[in-house]
Scaffold this active site. Structure first.
Site, PDB file in Angstrom:
ATOM      1  N   HIS A 295       5.428   5.405  -5.573  1.00 23.46           N
ATOM      2  CA  HIS A 295       4.003   5.483  -5.927  1.00 23.46           C
ATOM      3  C   HIS A 295       3.676   4.401  -6.950  1.00 23.46           C
ATOM      4  CE1 HIS A 295       0.080   6.980  -6.328  1.00 23.46           C
ATOM      5  NE2 HIS A 295       0.281   8.156  -6.879  1.00 23.46           N
ATOM      6  N   HIS A 336       1.795   0.628   4.736  1.00 22.95           N
ATOM      7  CA  HIS A 336       1.109   1.529   3.823  1.00 22.95           C
ATOM      8  C   HIS A 336       0.936   2.871   4.501  1.00 22.95           C
ATOM      9  CE1 HIS A 336      -2.012   3.132   1.107  1.00 22.95           C
ATOM     10  NE2 HIS A 336      -1.615   2.229   0.256  1.00 22.95           N
ATOM     11  N   ASP A 392       0.311  -3.147  -2.501  1.00 26.76           N
ATOM     12  CA  ASP A 392       1.515  -3.291  -3.296  1.00 26.76           C
ATOM     13  C   ASP A 392       2.076  -4.704  -3.193  1.00 26.76           C
ATOM     14  OD1 ASP A 392       1.482  -0.730  -4.257  1.00 26.76           O
ATOM     15  OD2 ASP A 392       2.517   0.084  -2.526  1.00 26.76           O
TER      16      ASP A 392
END
Length: 478
Positions: A295, A336, A392
């Protein structure tokens, strides 16, 4: 709230082949009620386990909440297939250009964009609540010199709850936040101001205790992110002001990371909050969830991956790609859980990075990142798996922004947690005020363990061997 349509087509017809019975389940807002399946009951078959509880109705099994809606929400909408992210209906791209973090915080929490007067009032209250009690200094100094900043921040949010007895439903009555009257809303807003205002202060204290520096009182007259940078960097300079480009960049990053619907940390806040615990404890639980490498720790993982590729030389990208395809290496930042094309936040982050690099200069890791991006986007292995660079990966840019601003890598998750407090509070407030009140979240399980067993005296037991079935032997240091 959506209502069942009179059109009988807005329903799901289920035939239980075990009994031959047919059930009609209403479809509301393209969703069916999981509890409706409890009416689908049957008698246990001969030899079937009692623990299946077949006669009590069907359970819906959904490991990891892949397709389970646990709440009705008006806050954030995500379309992962189309790459859409909206706060209360407003596209994140528009907010990133025109809004600010605190203005968008008002939007997320209260549902509308504020007027100038409303925005000023909200910002003033948040910034006014940035100061910490002097006892908090001793709390932070009690940590080891090498304590991880996320451990400190998580503990600090929980610590805050001990300062405000009036904020604790266990002390003031369980309807403290659910009544929805003027007094209850005022109590709720006071905690919202405190948590958003003190989030930057707690983060700055965690940073400075690691640096061996004295803590800095939040200044007057600066923006939310300006105050944060001031508390981080001020070393006694006269008339010190953070660089406006970096201040704006951090505000944009805070805005786009403020909420992302029911991710792991937000769900943790709601799960914890459903027991009607005080909001400080709920936020601390969310912070702990965010700490995990799947996360909030993902942005740090991307930077560490790039560093590993670049050593000894950045030309290692093709070899790294092949190692990933052989499952020898982990590729962070591609693919994702929600977005299947590209994350709309990624374009904002890249544009922001370009502005920052004009001030700080480009990081050498950027070239490695772009080479990795280009190589993966052209490779059939990644194309077939729809492994587009997600936020990310574009955290490469936010990570490089943080590096350029002087943040250590283990502080990156903190820079994720601080703005996410806003989203957590928005969802917590919505749950407290939802129609029908708050019900404690209590998921079901599918029990597959042993049936009833009789106790065996210790002298008659046979040893059970197996790596996962006996406790490990560990070494004890001096």
């Amino acid at each position: 709230m959506g209502q069942p349509s009179e059109n009988t087509q807005d329903s799901l017809t289920v035939r239980d082949n075990r009994t031959g019975k047919t059930y009609t389940i209403p479809i509301v807002d393209n969703a069916v009620s999981a509890t409706a399946f409890k009416d689908i009951k049957a008698l246990r078959k001969p030899g079937e386990r009692d623990e299946n509880e077949t006669e009590k109705g069907l359970r819906v099994q959904d490991k990891g909440f892949l397709n389970t809606a646990v709440i009705r929400s008006e806050i954030t909408y995500i379309d992962g297939e189309a790459g859409v992210l909206r706060y209360r209906g407003y596209p994140i791209e528009q907010l990133a250009i025109h809004s600010s973090h605190l203005e968008s915080a008002y939007l997320l929490i209260y549902g509308t964009l504020p007027t100038k007067e409303q925005c000023t009032h909200f910002e003033t209250e948040v910034l006014r609540h940035g100061n910490m009690h002097v006892d908090s200094e001793e709390f932070f100094r009690s940590f080891r010199y090498d304590a991880h900043p996320m451990s400190m921040l998580t503990s600090a949010f929980a610590m805050l709850g001990s300062f405000y007895n009036e904020a604790n439903p266990s002390l003031q009555g369980q309807k403290l936040y659910t009544r929805g009257d003027k007094e209850s809303l005022a109590t709720m807003d006071r905690q919202i101001y405190r948590l958003i205002g003190k989030a930057t202060t707690l983060a700055a204290m965690a940073y400075r205790v690691r640096q061996g520096r004295e803590f800095v009182t939040p200044p007057v007259g600066l923006s939310y992110t300006g105050s944060f940078l001031y508390q981080m960097d001020h070393l006694g300079e006269e008339d010190y002001r953070p660089n406006p480009v970096l201040e704006k960049a951090l505000d944009v990053l805070f805005l786009i990371h403020a909420d992302h619907e029911l991710n792991a940390s937000c769900t943790t806040v709601l799960q914890t909050g459903s027991s009607l615990v005080d909001p400080y404890s709920a936020i601390a639980a969310g912070c702990a969830s965010l700490y995990g490498p799947l996360h909030g720790g993902a942005n740090e993982a991307v930077i560490r991956m790039l560093i590993s590729i670049e050593r000894p030389v950045p030309e290692n990208v093709p070899a790294f790609i092949e190692a990933v395809k052989r499952r020898e290496k982990t590729l962070s930042g591609f693919g994702h859980r929600v977005y299947k094309t590209s994350d709309p936040r990624s374009f904002i982050v890249r544009k922001t990075a370009d502005e920052v690099f004009k001030v700080t200069g480009r990081d050498a890791l950027l070239e490695t990142a772009m080479a990795l991006h280009d190589a993966a986007m052209k490779d059939e292995y990644f194309i077939k798996r729809k492994l587009a660079p997600n936020v990310d990966f574009w955290y490469v840019f936010s990570g490089l922004i943080y590096r350029a601003m002087g943040f250590p890598m283990d502080f990156f998750p903190v820079l994720f947690a601080v703005p996410r407090v806003v989203g957590w509070l928005a969802h917590w407030r919505q749950m407290m005020l939802q129609e029908g009140g708050v019900k404690i979240w209590r998921p079901r399980q599918v029990y597959v363990g042993a049936g009833k067993r009789d106790y065996v005296p210790i002298e008659r037991r046979e040893a059970v061997e197996g790596l996962r079935q006996v406790p490990s032997a560990v070494e004890h240091g001096g």
